[in-house]
Design an enzyme around this catalytic site. Structure first.
Site, PDB file in Angstrom:
ATOM      1  CE  LYS A   1      -0.255  -4.134  15.640  1.00  0.00           C
ATOM      2  NZ  LYS A   1       1.093  -3.639  15.419  1.00  0.00           N
TER       3      LYS A   1
ATOM      4  CE  LYS B   1       5.428   0.044   9.291  1.00  0.00           C
ATOM      5  NZ  LYS B   1       5.167  -0.195  10.720  1.00  0.00           N
TER       6      LYS B   1
ATOM      7  CE  LYS C   1      -3.344   1.694  11.416  1.00  0.00           C
ATOM      8  NZ  LYS C   1      -2.268   0.981  10.892  1.00  0.00           N
TER       9      LYS C   1
HETATM   10  P1  ATP Z   1       1.818  -2.376  11.768  1.00  0.00           P
HETATM   11  O1  ATP Z   1       0.939  -2.842  10.655  1.00  0.00           O
HETATM   12  O2  ATP Z   1       3.147  -3.080  11.838  1.00  0.00           O
HETATM   13  O3  ATP Z   1       1.130  -2.273  13.097  1.00  0.00           O
HETATM   14  P2  ATP Z   1       1.430   0.373  10.906  1.00  0.00           P
HETATM   15  O4  ATP Z   1       1.249   0.372   9.438  1.00  0.00           O
HETATM   16  O5  ATP Z   1       0.243   0.612  11.767  1.00  0.00           O
HETATM   17  O6  ATP Z   1       2.237  -0.903  11.383  1.00  0.00           O
HETATM   18  P3  ATP Z   1       3.291   1.984  12.480  1.00  0.00           P
HETATM   19  O7  ATP Z   1       4.742   1.799  12.418  1.00  0.00           O
HETATM   20  O8  ATP Z   1       2.638   1.350  13.649  1.00  0.00           O
HETATM   21  O9  ATP Z   1       2.541   1.471  11.165  1.00  0.00           O
HETATM   22  O10 ATP Z   1       2.927   3.526  12.393  1.00  0.00           O
HETATM   23  C1  ATP Z   1       3.725   4.603  11.977  1.00  0.00           C
HETATM   24  C2  ATP Z   1       2.861   5.834  11.830  1.00  0.00           C
HETATM   25  O11 ATP Z   1       1.997   5.709  10.701  1.00  0.00           O
HETATM   26  C3  ATP Z   1       1.929   6.087  13.031  1.00  0.00           C
HETATM   27  O12 ATP Z   1       1.914   7.474  13.297  1.00  0.00           O
HETATM   28  C4  ATP Z   1       0.574   5.640  12.538  1.00  0.00           C
HETATM   29  O13 ATP Z   1      -0.478   6.325  13.183  1.00  0.00           O
HETATM   30  C5  ATP Z   1       0.650   6.013  11.059  1.00  0.00           C
HETATM   31  N1  ATP Z   1      -0.247   5.195  10.240  1.00  0.00           N
HETATM   32  C6  ATP Z   1      -0.209   3.850  10.110  1.00  0.00           C
HETATM   33  N2  ATP Z   1      -1.152   3.420   9.257  1.00  0.00           N
HETATM   34  C7  ATP Z   1      -1.821   4.537   8.836  1.00  0.00           C
HETATM   35  C8  ATP Z   1      -2.925   4.756   7.925  1.00  0.00           C
HETATM   36  N3  ATP Z   1      -3.507   3.759   7.293  1.00  0.00           N
HETATM   37  N4  ATP Z   1      -3.332   6.036   7.726  1.00  0.00           N
HETATM   38  C9  ATP Z   1      -2.742   7.056   8.366  1.00  0.00           C
HETATM   39  N5  ATP Z   1      -1.705   6.917   9.220  1.00  0.00           N
HETATM   40  C10 ATP Z   1      -1.245   5.680   9.461  1.00  0.00           C
END
Ligand code: ATP
Ligand code: LTN
Length: 332
Positions: free
Chosen positions: A114, A199, A196
């Site tokens: 990040k 969002k 990965k």
């Molecule tokens: P950002 O992009 O804003 O960092 P993010 O998509 O990583 O967000 P979070 O809100 O940080 O989402 O995560 C919520 C949950 O979803 C966490 O338990 C995280 O491990 C899980 N998660 C996020 N992306 C993935 C993915 N691609 N596959 C599996 N689990 C995921």
């Protein structure tokens, strides 16, 4: 007493299929097992490590909360709340900062990622982000933390901090463990299957949102990047794109990987990709309709939020009293 579960999701955008399969789906399954006391929160304090307009943050917090209800989390059975509504998270986070080492935080991969992505705003909050997450977990004496694979390191740090604190003051905190699904712990981007699905990825084709229309889901699955050999075979190392689609299909339909290989043997991607799209549509579209209904009733959302806040605050107060006494703060 039932074992506690705690998990959280940032209100940093519309959640993706990755969030659903890696985390939310397990939150619902764990609720349905009925043997745990589950707390799930929308972590809006975590979301401000990246700059965003106030109206956007507020809207995204309502949206995320509504989506958690829409996917099947029952606010009567679980404690569903918004992190900033319980000030003890910030209070415990400060305290735990004093029991977390600079070197430990420097090793966190999410911080390294990040800070590279937001090079113009490497604020102290981005650095101490895992300490706030440790506070979320330890505040509720959680045994189990259901997360995607990317959060394993943070849960392990929370555990290390709890061990350090307990080593000084006695048994104040329960030691948490991560709970990561064997398949789906890391759903990959549809456009770059070595990264990965995130969002906050600016490329809309890389991710499927939980609020996405059926048409758009079908299109994105058809256009997902795969290799050129056209065989539906699970091999994440050499066929990351198709293996990712197979993991998605397996979780959406309940079929095993060998069953899927059999089903599409000799048929190629032309038959497989549309089938993945249909399975994802069937998985997500009921939740989307419920989400739209809930977003039209902010009064209801706020009443459920209030109830969640009150229940969470009562559980948090019990831990904070133990912590304050242990450290030696004067109590009046
Ligand atoms: P950002 O992009 O804003 O960092 P993010 O998509 O990583 O967000 P979070 O809100 O940080 O989402 O995560 C919520 C949950 O979803 C966490 O338990 C995280 O491990 C899980 N998660 C996020 N992306 C993935 C993915 N691609 N596959 C599996 N689990 C995921
Ligand atoms: N750091 C997590 C979100 C998060 C969380 C938590 C997860 C904040 N607090 C407590 C589990 C338990 C993330 O970035 N996905």
């Amino acid at each position: 007493m039932k074992k506690r579960i705690l998990s959280g999701v940032q209100s940093s955008g519309t959640p993706t299929l990755g969030n659903y399969l890696g985390a939310f789906k397990n939150w619902v399954d764990l609720q349905n097992e009925g043997v745990y006391d589950c707390l799930y929160c929308v972590v809006d304090l975590h979301a401000i490590t990246v700059r965003r307009p106030p109206e956007e943050l507020r809207r995204q917090t309502y949206e995320m909360y509504a989506l958690l209800l829409a996917i099947g989390l029952d606010p009567k059975v679980n404690t569903l709340f918004v992190q900033s509504h319980v000030p003890a998270h910030a209070e415990l986070s400060w305290i735990l900062n004093c029991y977390t080492m600079y070197g430990e935080l420097s090793r966190m991969t999410q911080f390294k990622d990040k800070s590279a992505r937001h090079a113009g705003n490497v604020n102290a909050g981005l650095f101490t982000y895992p300490v706030l997450m440790a506070a979320d977990i330890l505040l509720y004496q959680a045994h189990l933390v259901p997360v995607g694979g990317d959060q394993k390191q943070h849960v392990e740090l929370s555990r290390d901090v709890a061990i350090r604190f307990n080593g000084i003051y006695g048994e104040v905190f329960t030691l948490p463990e991560p709970y990561i699904p064997p398949v789906g712990g890391r759903i990959m981007s549809l456009q770059d299957p070595t990264r990965k699905m995130d969002k906050s990825d600016p490329n809309p084709s890389a991710k499927i949102l939980l609020t996405e229309s059926d048409d758009s889901i079908l299109k994105k699955c058809k256009r997902a990047v795969t290799d050129s050999d056209s065989q539906v075979r699970y091999d994440p190392a050499t066929k990351p794109g198709v293996s990712n689609l197979m993991a998605i299909y397996a979780l959406a339909t309940g079929k095993t990987i060998p069953e899927i290989e059999n089903e599409f043997s000799g048929l190629g991607y032309g038959a497989f990709k549309p089938a993945v799209g249909q399975a994802v549509v069937a998985l997500l579209s009921p939740a989307r309709r419920e989400y739209e209904r809930l977003m039209a009733d902010i009064g209801y959302l706020e009443s459920v939020m209030r109830d969640g806040r009150d229940r969470a605050a009562a559980a948090a107060a019990a831990t904070m009293e133990k912590v304050r006494n242990a450290i030696g703060f004067v109590s009046l």
